[in-house]
Design an enzyme around this catalytic site. Structure first.
Site, PDB file in Angstrom:
ATOM      1  N   SER A 359       2.046  -2.297   0.060  1.00 48.40           N
ATOM      2  CA  SER A 359       1.570  -1.849  -1.305  1.00 48.40           C
ATOM      3  C   SER A 359       1.023  -2.828  -2.192  1.00 48.40           C
ATOM      4  O   SER A 359       0.381  -3.828  -1.710  1.00 48.40           O
ATOM      5  CB  SER A 359       2.554  -1.009  -1.917  1.00 48.40           C
ATOM      6  OG  SER A 359       2.044   0.015  -3.018  1.00 48.40           O
ATOM      7  N   ASP A 643       0.784   4.300   3.049  1.00 47.25           N
ATOM      8  CA  ASP A 643       1.783   3.063   2.502  1.00 47.25           C
ATOM      9  C   ASP A 643       3.092   3.543   3.061  1.00 47.25           C
ATOM     10  O   ASP A 643       3.499   4.789   3.176  1.00 47.25           O
ATOM     11  CB  ASP A 643       1.805   3.369   1.100  1.00 47.25           C
ATOM     12  CG  ASP A 643       2.207   2.565   0.299  1.00 47.25           C
ATOM     13  OD1 ASP A 643       3.337   1.784   0.651  1.00 47.25           O
ATOM     14  OD2 ASP A 643       1.944   2.167  -0.856  1.00 47.25           O
TER      15      ASP A 643
END
Length: 809
Positions: A359, A643
């Site tokens: 991220s 993610d």
């Protein structure tokens, strides 16, 4: 014992002939209350053929009898699961799917004929009777490549050339379609214009020993406005074609097809199978091993300095230290810079061999690794540029002019062969927010920053997911280094510059240009990929109500007689489909608005017969599909990457690969919510997987008053790394400007960092950080490292002494 191979092996493997005779059913359930079922059985063995076989339909009876026989050529080293799908035929609506039996055919031994009754519903005495026969195949053994989990099989190449010599000179052009199901190319459209201008030859790459077919479909030819000819079609079984010999097919009166099937070799002079372009093996790649040898010298020198050692360390005495981080957008970006700056100031950065991120952390990492010598430079100067980019207005990144530019590049990306999505647009927006222009840096180019061992090796992380399945029910860890991209679970890796290209059966089929780093950043921080179930589980991971509505229903069933069981055999299971309401609800709850899509470099690869016993696979075997090989390795063309925070917010899984032999993990948490939950979830997960990792539980009182640093270790398991955990907390920083230096009254406001309130400027949704807020986060994480440097040094010293003693004991 199972197969525990970690390296790629090439071995001859015989095929067998499987005969399946579908005999009858007893007491068949009804599809509706009014009539008996009009029943047929659909047979599918995806490892042998992409086409489904089907019995005749027996009308209006609960005890249908078929006595129909089907033949399959199977590879014995592959996990072959036969699906027997029982359906009720409807003339005016879609056929009703009653049930499916999944049977592991490796239970049938060579030379055996076994009559089995599958006990579908013992209470209702519902049974399916099937006879299986396994015989030797006259084919020569197939050369396979395997790591004990995935299998690459031999590939043949079919060349099809049109001979239009019988076409009339005034004939109009004819368009037709050639297809080979399960091949890399799948289908190709050809146009035959005139006898003087034949169509270009078509090529298909397919599994040599599969039951593949060439399908030829000719278009309808218009005779008049009110009259049309029907489509003409023909099918040619490829296993009937002699290898290396040209055969003429006459599908039409106007032209012929010259077809030739051949082994796919490297060249005429070297009659051997092509080397795989996918590396099958759990060991570290040679490039990473070479890096570690060079990095050990850097780390050894740094440890001698900071630990004040009288003598230098030998290679085996050097601990492998890693930094791992969590995500959090701009908050994580600023925090990462502060953490690394603190490590550099305390001369600890040169003690680190790996840095992992996901991220927002990856935004800082990719920026740093554009500079081949970043860790030798004053990070304070590098951070100045990052601060400017963080604080600038981001409105231009969302302007109409920028959107036009993004659209142009995405169109070019599609033309190049990529399947684009909103996540690619998000990546371009990230680039615009963090740069003053296009950044042409690529992942493979980061090798320059580690080629001398001068910086820690960066590892980025993502999750591969599936359509209509929640992340909690299916995910696969995918790691990215400057050298390779690969799956932890399967031990399958490709060169970083080849990620995104088209592969088939482990071979690179079409090289696509390597993606710019912004597209990778979009994938690593794909915050828009969450579905409703992910959101629900994130709010309350103990809630199973929606899972009961959205998961498929599988039950183990008995077969009579009982067959001898082996550890790698998969139990026979029955799937009962849910109703239409449940399917509709599942589609709603598991639909992801956008995912990052890349060509699947595992396409075509099959699963080894004993994969379930493989230790490396078992370490990451953690989802409902891991014992459903047909679903686990379906022929999906695209990976769907999201993610990692959709499962838990930490990037440490790659560090737990035993081949990396990590001794100490510096775990820095940058999440905006609970400062303990991410690590607790990770610790629980690794414990359940049997992966060495210390327990990291804190009591309620400790959670209320978190300190800046905790040390977790497992004294009873030397293979478990020591974890030094840094929550994102504002503890002594409120009173101290630097370790041991108290703040003046005028400076107290600089120590007030609002990390988690509703008014915090560090929300993950924020795309800008004002200079003062950036500096506060930067200085906080910098300070927390410096204030606990002695703790890090104590752990390092203890680990060095342990490694010295471990060698002598």
């Amino acid at each position: 014992m199972g197969i525990f191979t970690s390296k790629q092996q090439t071995e001859p493997a015989p095929c067998s002939l499987l005969t399946v005779k579908v005999i009858k059913m007893k007491n068949l359930r009804k599809a509706d209350l009014l009539t008996q079922s009009d029943c047929y059985v659909n047979l599918w063995l995806p490892t042998a053929s992409v086409k489904r076989a089907k019995t005749q339909t027996v009308n209006d009876t609960k005890d249908p009898v078929w006595n129909e026989t089907f033949h399959f050529r199977i590879q014995n080293q592959v996990k072959n699961i036969l699906e027997l799908k029982v359906c009720d035929e409807d003339k005016h609506t879609e056929d009703d799917h009653l049930l499916t039996v999944f049977f592991d055919v490796s239970k049938i031994q060579l030379g055996e004929t076994v009559l089995l009754n599958f006990q579908l519903n013992p209470k209702g005495k519902e049974e399916l009777e099937v006879e299986f026969t396994m015989e030797s195949s006259p084919d020569v053994p197939e050369k396979i490549v395997t790591n004990g989990v995935l299998v690459a099989r031999e590939v043949a190449c079919l060349e099809v050339q049109v001979d239009g010599g019988r076409m009339k000179k005034d004939s109009t052009e004819r368009k037709f379609t050639l297809s080979v199901g399960g091949s890399h190319e799948e289908a190709q459209n050809l146009t035959l214009r005139t006898w003087l201008c034949p169509a270009s030859p078509a090529k298909f790459h397919y599994i040599k020993y599969n039951q593949s077919e060439l399908d030829i479909e000719l278009p309808r030819r218009q005779l008049c406005a009110a009259s049309r000819e029907r489509n003409q079609s023909a099918t040619v079984p490829l296993n009937t074609l002699p290898i290396q010999e040209e055969v003429t097919i006459v599908p039409n009166k106007t032209f012929d097809l010259n077809v030739k099937s051949k082994d796919w070799t490297q060249g005429l002079l070297f009659k051997r199978p092509k080397n795989l372009d996918v590396r099958l093996g759990y060991d570290l790649c040679p490039d990473e091993k070479n890096f570690l040898q060079k990095r050990k010298k850097v780390v050894a020198a740094a440890l001698k300095d900071v630990l004040h050692l009288e003598q230098g360390l030998k290679d085996h005495e050097v601990p492998v230290v890693a930094v791992t981080t969590t995500g959090g957008g701009m908050r994580a970006l600023a925090a990462t810079y502060g953490t690394l700056w603190g490590l550099q100031r305390m001369k600890l950065l040169d003690c680190v061999s790996y840095i992992t991120g996901s991220s927002g952390t990856t935004w800082a990492m990719t920026d740093l690794y554009e500079d081949a010598d970043w860790s030798y430079k004053d990070l304070g100067e590098i951070i100045k540029k990052a601060r400017i980019q963080a604080a600038k207005s981001k409105m231009s990144a969302f302007s109409l002019e920028s959107l036009k530019t993004y659209h142009k590049e995405l169109s070019q990306r599609t033309t190049a062969g990529y399947k684009t999505s909103f996540i690619d647009l998000w990546g371009l927006m990230i680039e615009a927010m963090l740069n003053d222009g296009n950044n042409h840096h690529k992942l493979s180019e980061q090798r320059r920053a580690v080629n001398r061992g001068q910086n820690p090796l960066p590892i980025y992380l993502a999750l591969n997911v599936k359509d209509n399945v929640a992340t909690r029910d299916f995910r696969e860890w995918v790691e990215f280094t400057p050298y390779e991209v690969g799956f932890l679970k399967y031990g399958a890796f490709v060169h970083a510059e080849d990620f995104g290209s088209e592969f088939f059966m482990g071979h690179l089929m079409k090289k696509l240009p390597e993606s710019r780093i912004c597209f990778m950043q979009g994938m690593w921080s794909s915050i828009f990929s969450k579905n409703l179930l992910d959101a629900w589980h994130g709010a309350d991971s103990s809630e199973d109500f929606w899972n009961r509505w959205t998961q498929d229903t599988f039950t183990e069933i008995d077969e009579v007689p009982d067959l001898p069981e082996r550890p790698h055999d998969i139990p026979t299971r029955m799937f009962t489909p849910a109703g239409g309401l449940s399917n509709a609800l599942r589609d709603i709850l598991t639909d992801r608005p956008a995912v990052s899509k890349y060509h699947n470099f595992l396409k075509g690869l099959q699963i080894h017969n004993e994969y379930i016993q493989n230790q490396q696979f078992s370490a990451w075997k953690d989802t409902v599909l891991d014992e459903s090989p047909n679903q686990l390795r379906d022929p999906a063309d695209q990976l769907e990457l999201v993610d990692t925070a959709f499962f838990f917010d930490t990037s440490c899984p790659p560090l737990l690969r035993p081949e990396r032999k990590i001794d100490v993990i510096l775990h820095f948490n940058y999440t905006g919510g609970s400062q303990t939950k991410p690590l607790e979830r990770a610790s629980t997960y690794f414990t359940e997987q049997g992966i060495p990792f210390p327990k990291t539980l804190l009591n309620d009182e400790e959670k209320k008053n978190l300190k800046e640093c905790y040390v977790f270790e497992d004294a009873h398991n030397p293979e478990a790394p020591v974890v030094i955990y840094f929550p994102l907390v504002n503890d002594t920083f409120q009173r101290y400007l630097a370790p041991g230096v108290e703040r003046s009254t005028a400076e107290m406001s600089l120590g007030n960092v609002d990390i988690s309130s509703v008014f915090s400027p560090y929300s993950t949704r924020q795309v800008s950080l004002q200079e003062d807020d950036f500096n506060k986060m930067l200085n906080l994480t910098n300070y927390n490292v410096q204030n606990n440097a002695n703790t890090i040094l104590q752990v390092l010293h203890k680990r060095v002494e342990w490694k010295k003693m471990a060698l002598t004991s």
